[in-house]
Design an enzyme around this catalytic site. Structure first.
Site, mmCIF file in Angstrom:
data_model
loop_
_atom_site.group_PDB
_atom_site.id
_atom_site.type_symbol
_atom_site.label_atom_id
_atom_site.label_comp_id
_atom_site.label_asym_id
_atom_site.label_seq_id
_atom_site.Cartn_x
_atom_site.Cartn_y
_atom_site.Cartn_z
ATOM 1 N N TRP A 106 0.832 -1.202 0.000
ATOM 2 C CA TRP A 106 0.000 0.000 0.000
ATOM 3 C C TRP A 106 0.865 1.250 0.000
ATOM 4 O O TRP A 106 0.529 2.238 -0.643
ATOM 5 C CB TRP A 106 -0.974 -0.002 1.181
ATOM 6 C CG TRP A 106 -1.953 -1.134 1.102
ATOM 7 C CD1 TRP A 106 -2.079 -2.176 1.976
ATOM 8 C CD2 TRP A 106 -2.956 -1.359 0.088
ATOM 9 N NE1 TRP A 106 -3.084 -3.025 1.563
ATOM 10 C CE2 TRP A 106 -3.637 -2.553 0.413
ATOM 11 C CE3 TRP A 106 -3.331 -0.665 -1.068
ATOM 12 C CZ2 TRP A 106 -4.676 -3.071 -0.376
ATOM 13 C CZ3 TRP A 106 -4.367 -1.177 -1.852
ATOM 14 C CH2 TRP A 106 -5.023 -2.360 -1.502
ATOM 15 N N ASP A 176 -1.915 6.450 6.348
ATOM 16 C CA ASP A 176 -2.951 5.560 5.849
ATOM 17 C C ASP A 176 -3.248 4.569 6.974
ATOM 18 O O ASP A 176 -2.455 3.686 7.267
ATOM 19 C CB ASP A 176 -2.426 4.826 4.608
ATOM 20 C CG ASP A 176 -3.403 3.774 4.085
ATOM 21 O OD1 ASP A 176 -4.488 3.610 4.677
ATOM 22 O OD2 ASP A 176 -3.067 3.116 3.075
ATOM 23 N N LYS A 200 -12.548 -2.141 6.880
ATOM 24 C CA LYS A 200 -11.796 -3.074 7.713
ATOM 25 C C LYS A 200 -12.198 -2.955 9.181
ATOM 26 O O LYS A 200 -12.567 -3.927 9.797
ATOM 27 C CB LYS A 200 -10.302 -2.874 7.502
ATOM 28 C CG LYS A 200 -9.865 -3.503 6.176
ATOM 29 C CD LYS A 200 -8.819 -2.763 5.442
ATOM 30 C CE LYS A 200 -8.705 -3.320 4.012
ATOM 31 N NZ LYS A 200 -7.889 -2.488 3.151
HETATM 32 C C1 LIG Z 1 -7.334 -2.008 2.040
HETATM 33 C C2 LIG Z 1 -6.297 -0.978 2.102
HETATM 34 C C3 LIG Z 1 -6.231 0.072 1.155
HETATM 35 C C4 LIG Z 1 -7.120 0.152 -0.063
HETATM 36 O O1 LIG Z 1 -8.378 0.458 0.263
HETATM 37 P P1 LIG Z 1 -9.544 0.631 -0.819
HETATM 38 O O2 LIG Z 1 -10.628 1.179 0.020
HETATM 39 O O3 LIG Z 1 -9.815 -0.718 -1.403
HETATM 40 O O4 LIG Z 1 -9.056 1.584 -1.847
HETATM 41 C C5 LIG Z 1 -5.282 1.055 1.338
HETATM 42 N N1 LIG Z 1 -4.417 1.008 2.375
HETATM 43 C C6 LIG Z 1 -4.445 0.007 3.282
HETATM 44 C C7 LIG Z 1 -3.481 0.028 4.410
HETATM 45 C C8 LIG Z 1 -5.381 -1.006 3.171
HETATM 46 O O5 LIG Z 1 -5.404 -1.993 4.081
#
Ligand SMILES: *Cc1c(COP(=O)(O)O)cnc(C)c1O
Length: 365
Positions: A106, A176, A200
């Protein structure tokens, strides 16, 4: 009358488990929300009833994460992935640098997007180890003239997690937190901006939470599309256009559930307890199972591990599936197994998995 509900042992990496209580409440009020004669999905986003839902969700997140008035809480769409572009679009100039801390796929995606807008560079990277560890705080390089420092607080795919964050002084720290927001207490004041897709730890897919320090809103680039400016959302309480109303409603209910069970410290306590069950099964297996992450960098949200040989690993995953465990296959870039133990994954599911691991080992060694 108590009915037994069929609930899977859901270890999916995202979208992932939601609290049963939340789903049941949503089910109960689905067709007639608070006496409106409509579901939340059917309400106008300009109605007072919806606005209450919207503001409640914001207020709950503010309370749970102790977010001060210096910050705005925004609801966007486009997932964590759109934030990879929005961050540099808003805060990076073509000649300007930004430091990206590389701890997994990511982070790589975030860096790749930033390259389209400015001069991002790798502040430090653990790629040479296949992202087994989180760098030490003093290894994070950055320059006082950088637009920002970006990091991924929890690496969903590799199963590593920051325990504390670098102090970047006057350079805004951007994180993030898609896969560990609300899993433990954090000091929001350490960050300029936090973003997280909801699917999540916070709710369903379709809504992305952004927590942004107000002074950054004024400093942001102006020559970008309206819908890609953070300030558009901030000025309009995230109601400039139609927000993902049902996702925000469920997010608010998940936040209500966290409050009800005792708040952030209770969630953190539960998460530690749950992860320990599975890490203990790995650590007491004498190498039958082994973790991907270095012990000091282990994630409490995504537990990545291997079984000592590949045939046995295939058998482990096949038998686990038969026993009702869902989502245990590792991401294709790491292989092996991964158990995602987000906030809403119950203790019982983790207990069952750790028992299954112990039994599988006993039968096969
Ligand atoms: C799942 C995830 C993403 C991507 O998320 P989307 O909502 O599918 O764009 C980005 N960063 C991390 C750390 C993730 O776990």
């Amino acid at each position: 009358m108590k009915q037994t509900v069929n609930r899977a042992y859901n270890f999916n990496a995202g979208p992932s488990a939601l609290p049963l209580e939340v789903l049941q409440k949503a089910q109960q009020e689905l067709v007639d929300f608070r006496g409106s004669g409509m579901s939340v999905m059917e309400l106008s986003h300009r109605s007072a009833t919806y606005e209450e839902v919207h503001n409640e969700a914001i207020a709950r997140l503010r309370e749970l994460l102790a977010i001060s008035e210096d910050y705005e809480v925004l609801f966007l769409q486009g997932g964590g992935s759109l934030q990879f572009s929005m961050v540099p679009m808003n805060f990076l100039q073509p000649e300007q640098k930004a430091a990206y801390v590389m701890t997994g796929s990511w982070s790589e995606k975030a860096l790749a997007e930033a390259k389209q807008f400015g001069q991002p560079y790798e502040a430090v990277s653990s790629k040479e180890s296949n992202y087994r560890y989180i760098p030490k705080l003093d290894e994070v390089r950055f320059d006082p003239s950088d637009a920002y420092v970006h990091l991924t607080s929890n690496n969903t795919i590799y199963g590593t997690q920051w325990k504390e964050f670098p102090n970047t002084g006057n350079v805004p720290l951007i994180a993030d937190m898609s896969s560990d927001i609300l899993s433990k207490r954090i000091d929001v004041n350490q960050f300029g901006l936090i973003y997280a897709g909801a699917q999540k730890n916070l709710g369903p897919s379709g809504v992305t939470v952004v927590i942004i320090r107000k002074d950054l809103l004024e400093k942001a680039n102006k020559n970008i599309p309206t819908m890609l400016k953070y300030s558009t959302y901030a000025k309009n309480n995230s109601l400039y256009n139609t927000p993902p109303t049902f996702a925000i409603y469920l997010l608010g209910e998940v936040l209500g559930w966290v409050k009800e069970i005792g708040g952030i410290d209770e969630i953190a306590r539960r998460n530690e307890e749950k992860a320990k069950l599975i890490y203990d099964a790995i650590d007491t297996s004498n190498g039958f199972y082994y973790g991907h992450a270095e012990a000091g960098s282990r994630s409490l949200m995504n537990i990545t591990f291997r079984v000592k040989d590949e045939e046995l690993e295939k058998q482990f995953l096949a038998e686990a599936k038969k026993e009702g465990f869902v989502g245990l296959n590792g991401h294709r870039s790491v292989g092996g197994c991964r158990a995602s133990t987000y906030n809403a994954v119950p203790y019982e599911a983790c207990k069952a998995l750790s028992q299954f691991m112990v039994e599988f080992q006993a039968k096969n060694s």
